[in-house]
Design a protein around this motif. Structure first.
Motif, PDB file in Angstrom:
ATOM      1  N   ARG A 156      -1.552   7.963   7.899  1.00 60.05           N
ATOM      2  CA  ARG A 156      -0.353   7.326   7.368  1.00 60.05           C
ATOM      3  C   ARG A 156      -0.405   7.126   5.859  1.00 60.05           C
ATOM      4  O   ARG A 156       0.448   6.458   5.291  1.00 60.05           O
ATOM      5  CB  ARG A 156      -0.150   5.975   8.053  1.00 60.05           C
ATOM      6  N   GLU A 157      -1.393   7.703   5.213  1.00 58.08           N
ATOM      7  CA  GLU A 157      -1.553   7.553   3.767  1.00 58.08           C
ATOM      8  C   GLU A 157      -1.264   8.859   3.051  1.00 58.08           C
ATOM      9  O   GLU A 157      -1.726   9.928   3.458  1.00 58.08           O
ATOM     10  CB  GLU A 157      -2.966   7.078   3.436  1.00 58.08           C
TER      11      GLU A 157
ATOM     12  N   ASP B 119      -0.943   6.219  -4.593  1.00 54.08           N
ATOM     13  CA  ASP B 119      -1.121   6.192  -3.141  1.00 54.08           C
ATOM     14  C   ASP B 119       0.067   5.485  -2.519  1.00 54.08           C
ATOM     15  O   ASP B 119       0.574   4.493  -3.055  1.00 54.08           O
ATOM     16  CB  ASP B 119      -2.414   5.463  -2.761  1.00 54.08           C
ATOM     17  N   HIS B 120       0.475   5.997  -1.357  1.00 57.39           N
ATOM     18  CA  HIS B 120       1.588   5.374  -0.639  1.00 57.39           C
ATOM     19  C   HIS B 120       1.210   5.254   0.832  1.00 57.39           C
ATOM     20  O   HIS B 120       0.810   6.254   1.461  1.00 57.39           O
ATOM     21  CB  HIS B 120       2.861   6.197  -0.796  1.00 57.39           C
ATOM     22  N   MET B 121       1.330   4.051   1.383  1.00 55.29           N
ATOM     23  CA  MET B 121       0.991   3.792   2.777  1.00 55.29           C
ATOM     24  C   MET B 121       2.275   3.691   3.590  1.00 55.29           C
ATOM     25  O   MET B 121       3.189   2.945   3.243  1.00 55.29           O
ATOM     26  CB  MET B 121       0.188   2.503   2.907  1.00 55.29           C
TER      27      MET B 121
END
Length: 1035
Positions: free
Chosen positions: A308-309, A328-330
């Protein structure tokens, strides 16, 4: 049975419990006299030649079957049948069976026995089976199993092979032991693009699709990570202009439902990246990068997907300085990535325009994330070789210099009255007296010697038009015109080196024609040194500005893999699709700059004799016949003038007059249709729809199928009566109309066919029909479907898509203009300019132009070419010609001759020469048969593959005399009258030699002589008799 259950079955206590239960049920079955079967002494592990005892009984006639069931790590289950026998009703019986398990389960691998490293477990399965109702299926009445514990391969015994192996098998076994084991190639690292793609910012891009792994293990791992995306994508991009839409395509994944999937990366109009992914719940989510992509810099965009990252990084280079951005995007759920579903696109596609600029290498690390660091990113070699930024920086300096000069000249210029006519600046310069030099010059007037002519043209434009009438593109166009003027006065290749700097300067000032011409010169080395990298750079620059010929050139380069570039049908299609679409638009909007593309071969005198012009006797004769009421002459003149065919300059207004006279005065069916079309579209005449429909109805009532299709188009576009339009198109389609098939495909695609939903597959069938009938737009739409495919209905066919798009693109009118210049020069015996313009068309991949270039180099009239260049030219372009879809037979013969002679540094290749002669012979070229005979006479043994290709028996391989007779006989019997005598003499020579070596063939010889000489004598007498008898004159 899934993986967890198989692991449980391997536990020892489970096996013991299972056996106790089987014994209990066995006792009950014996007591009840029902179907039963059990393994009495199964081995604990696979053993060789184990004697297995099986207890069985049945209450009716049945079969007992012993199987070995093998479970692999990949999830695959394989059942191997070991033994089968009949079961007769009665008391239980015991049968002893020699257990013969596969060697790869029992022994170590040894080069003959394969490895079994992927086996998870196996078991013995014995069953009693009754025959089913259809005598094919058997129902299982009773069964028993025994699990076998597998030993590691190195703990198993070595098999002592009883049979003596041959020496070759022993060597093969030894080689397998000594050789390093190599896994078959798998696309674990996918290079979507390994070169550079010039994007015009339109809906064109590179489409790629992936297949499942061939390795069962890799495919098993890939399938299990679909719902947990795991991989890395990277693409290099050079943005030359801002995105003109809300989003522009960079790299996106389109699934089989035609929706965006993981990952999809777009460039926003504000410069940020828009990243969209699909979650395991099928819901899509998107986010925007915290940084912008800079313009006019090579940047690498990388995406790392891990569950999911998402990690997004941007590494840009400007003057060897590195700029790095990372974020970074979660996500709230795991990403889903099925890379075999749908396709990946670099740039644009049907519904999204591409980012404007250039795309570099694009790589996908499949189901793995390599060790990487943004500090280790370097510019790829292919980008350094082309050196796009170096050109742009030098060009920017030149543009700045010219801007300063234009400003200074404009301030210096005095107001001038506007001239009545507008001439190119260089013509005025050529006609005027040179301005006297000033005693003192401003700093802005100083110039580099090679740029003096550009500065002079800028001064003339500034003095003529003032500050508002001069611009950098205007100076570029003037430089290009000056280059052509100097080229027209050249008589050999030596002048090219003096013209090239002007072309480069014009290209720097945004004239794409000059860029393409420079690219061709560097590509072929005509008058300049060959520089493939610079040729590619200039072609990229021109194509990015949507130059038609440059797009054709790049499509050809990547289709054939020339100039050291990799052959890439998907990249080639991206260029051809662009020019093909422009070709459709150009044909609907004819201009004087366009000329109809005509396939005229310079070695065919009958085609050359048809060339004419407005003052030629053929054209004047047609005009006379048209005035006398000959409808066909009226049609021909109108066609020649409208499209600019056979050497006649395009004149649409004059063509319309002939259409009108043919339709109104002569009431000609074809002219009524043509006149109706030009009225309907307003070509060369004011648009008049009612009048157009009137003529089209008259033409249709008299049986014109094109008019029927045109009326259908009118009902669709003007009346919105789709039912009536469909009826007319269905009727026209039955009569083989290509336009009708196309239109039916379009309305099926858009869901406009009355009473039917949109159906892309039905549309595809109509597009295919239209393309096969020769329709250009039908071929383009068919190529689009072959490029993307229709999931579940039509597979992707990239190679076929390229050929269809190429055929359409090569009908472009701007290519036709270059061909016309080349042919006109040839008809004027101006071989240098003919070669020059044919070469421009040849480098666009047009096969006819390639043949003509080779033909001109072969003849080298007046010695205007260096002999070495001429020979190299022949090799290159004859070779390209024979690789086309419909090669010219003469080119096949000449290529065969070059291979036979092996001139220059090349060696002789008689086998390839024979293959080329055979191809020519099968195309009804008698020279091919004759040259094959010469090869056979010289002692070369024609291979069986060539004989089979020619339809000759393999028995000819042992009888050279019969082979020669067959070859020369086919040469003699061809349709070419000029070949009859030489082929007959060659055949006679074969019979003479046969007579000398075998006197028993005397009768055969005399018969052959009669058969050969009699027709020849008859033809001679017949020609003599046909000579006109002299008539006495009394004057």
């Amino acid at each position: 049975m899934d993986y967890a259950i198989r692991i449980i079955l391997r536990q020892p206590w489970i096996c013991k419990l299972y056996r106790y239960m089987c014994v209990m049920f066995l006792s009950m079955q014996v007591f009840l006299c029902s179907d039963l079967v059990t393994l009495l002494n199964p081995p604990e592990e696979p053993l060789p030649e184990h004697l297995l005892k099986v207890l069985y009984s049945c209450d009716e006639l049945a079969m007992v079957q012993l199987d070995c069931v093998v479970y692999f790590d990949t999830g695959i289950i394989s059942t191997l049948q070991l033994k089968q026998w009949s079961c007769v009703p009665g008391d239980p019986k015991i049968r002893t069976v020699e257990l013969k398990l596969p060697d790869w389960l029992v022994y170590q691998s040894d080069g003959i026995i394969p490895d079994s490293q992927w086996v998870l477990s196996c078991m013995l399965l014995v069953s009693v089976r009754h025959r089913g109702f259809d005598d094919s299926e058997r129902s299982i009445a009773a069964q028993d199993v025994a699990m076998l514990q597998l030993k590691p391969s190195f703990k198993r015994p070595l098999k002592q092979h009883l049979l003596c192996m041959s020496w070759s098998k022993q060597m093969l076994q030894l080689m397998r032991r000594l050789a390093k084991k190599q896994c078959p190639f798998e696309q674990e690292t996918v290079h979507f693009l390994s070169s550079i793609f010039a994007s015009t910012g339109e809906t064109f891009g590179i489409t790629k699709s992936l297949e499942p792994y061939g390795s069962e293990v890799l495919e098993f791992a890939r399938a299990h990570t679909i719902s947990y995306a795991w991989g890395m994508f990277s693409v290099w991009i050079f943005v030359s202009g801002p995105c003109q839409r809300r989003l522009c395509g960079v790299f996106h994944h389109v699934n089989s439902q035609n929706d965006y999937a993981t990952p999809s990366v777009f460039l926003k109009s504000s410069g940020e990246l828009h990243i969209q992914v699909e979650g395991d719940s099928k819901a899509s989510t998107a986010f925007v990068s915290a940084f912008k992509v800079p313009m006019r810099q090579w940047c690498q965009i990388s995406l790392v997907l891990e569950g999911r990252e998402v990690t997004v990084s941007l590494v840009c280079f400007h003057n060897e300085q590195r700029t790095v951005h990372t974020m970074d995007h979660m996500l709230g759920q795991n990403m889903e990535l099925d890379d075999t579903d749908g396709s990946f696109v670099i740039g644009g596609r049907n519904y999204v325009e591409s980012a404007e600029g250039y795309f570099g290498p694009a790589v996908y690390y499949r189901n793995r994330i390599p060790q990487h660091s943004t500090s280790e990113v370097v510019i790829p070699d292919v980008l350094r070789t082309v050196n796009l930024t170096g050109w742009l920086q030098a060009c920017q300096a030149f543009r700045l210099e010219m801007t300063v000069k234009i400003t200074g000249f404009s301030l210096q210029a005095k107001p001038r009255t506007e001239l009545g006519t507008c001439l190119d600046a260089f013509y005025e310069w050529m006609g005027e007296e040179r301005l006297p030099s000033q005693a003192q010059c401003g700093l802005w007037e100083a110039t580099v010697p090679k740029r003096r002519q550009a500065a002079k043209l800028a001064q003339i434009l500034a003095l003529k038009n003032g500050a508002r009438g001069v611009s950098l593109p205007a100076v570029g166009r003037a430089l290009y015109s000056l280059s052509l003027h100097k080229l027209d006065r050249a008589r050999n290749a030596g002048a090219v080196s003096r013209i090239l700097p002007l072309l480069l300067q014009a290209g720097c000032l945004a004239d794409t024609r000059a860029l393409h011409m420079s690219s061709v010169l560097y590509s072929i080395g005509l008058g300049v040194k060959k520089q493939p990298e610079k040729a590619w750079l200039l072609a990229l620059l021109a194509a990015q500005q949507d130059d038609r010929l440059a797009l054709l050139h790049l499509g050809h380069l990547h289709h054939q893999g020339l100039l050291g570039l990799p052959a890439d049908p998907d990249l080639s299609y991206a260029y051809y699709a662009n020019i093909a679409k422009q070709t459709i638009e150009d044909r609907h909007n004819p201009t004087l700059e366009q000329t109809f593309v005509e396939a005229v071969y310079l070695n065919r005198d009958e085609e050359l004799s048809l060339q004419t012009n407005e003052d030629h006797h053929i054209f004047q004769w047609l005009k006379l016949q048209a005035h006398r009421g000959a409808a066909e002459a009226e049609q021909t003149i109108a066609r020649l003038l409208f499209w600019g065919q056979q050497g006649v300059a395009p004149n649409i207004q004059e063509a319309v007059k002939h259409y009108e006279r043919g339709a109104v005065q002569w009431e000609d069916l074809v002219s009524m249709y043509d006149y109706g079309i030009v009225l309907l579209q307003g070509h060369g005449v004011e648009k008049n729809v009612p009048k157009a429909i009137s003529f089209l109805r008259k033409a249709m009532d008299r049986g014109s199928v094109p008019a029927m299709n045109a009326l259908g188009w009118y009902y669709e576009q003007f009346e919105r009566d789709y039912r009536r339009a469909a009826q007319l198109w269905e009727q026209a389609d039955l009569l083989k109309s290509p336009d009708a098939a196309l239109n039916l495909g379009v309305i099926h695609s858009q869901g406009l066919y009355p009473g039917k939903p949109a159906d892309q597959f039905v549309a595809y069938q109509y597009y295919l029909r239209s393309a096969e009938r020769g329709h250009i737009r039908g071929a383009v739409l068919l190529a689009e479907i072959w490029n993307t495919g229709i999931p579940g209905r039509v597979d992707r066919r990239p190679s076929d898509a390229v050929l269809r798009a190429k055929q359409a693109a090569e009908q472009n009118g701007y290519l036709g203009t270059v061909l016309r210049k080349a042919l006109n020069s040839y008809l004027k015996n101006d071989m240098f300019h003919s070669l020059f313009y044919y070469t421009m068309a040849a480098e666009s991949g047009y096969a006819v132009a390639q043949f003509n270039v080779a033909y001109l180099c072969e003849n080298n009239a007046f010695g205007f070419l260096d002999p070495d260049f001429a020979l190299s030219c022949m090799w290159k372009y004859y070779n390209l010609t024979v690789q086309s879809q419909n090669p010219n037979p003469y080119a096949l013969v000449r290529m065969g001759d070059l291979l036979y002679e092996g001139q220059g540094h090349r060696q002789k290749d008689l086998l390839s020469a024979a293959e080329k002669y055979a191809q020519a012979a099968l195309r009804n070229e008698p020279q091919g048969w004759y040259n094959l005979g010469l090869l056979a006479e010289e002692g070369f043994r024609l291979p069986l593959s060539v004989l089979v290709h020619l339809g000759l028996s393999e028995l000819y391989m042992s009888d050279n005399s019969s082979l020669l007779s067959a070859l020369y006989r086919r040469c003699r019997d061809s349709e070419d009258k000029d070949s009859y005598l030489p082929c007959s003499l060659a055949l006679l020579n074969v019979y003479l030699r046969s007579f000398q070596t075998d006197r028993s063939a005397a009768i055969q010889f005399s018969t052959a002589v009669a058969m050969v000489i009699a027709p020849t004598i008859f033809l001679i007498i017949f020609n003599v008799c046909r000579r006109p008898v002299p008539v006495l004159s009394f004057n």
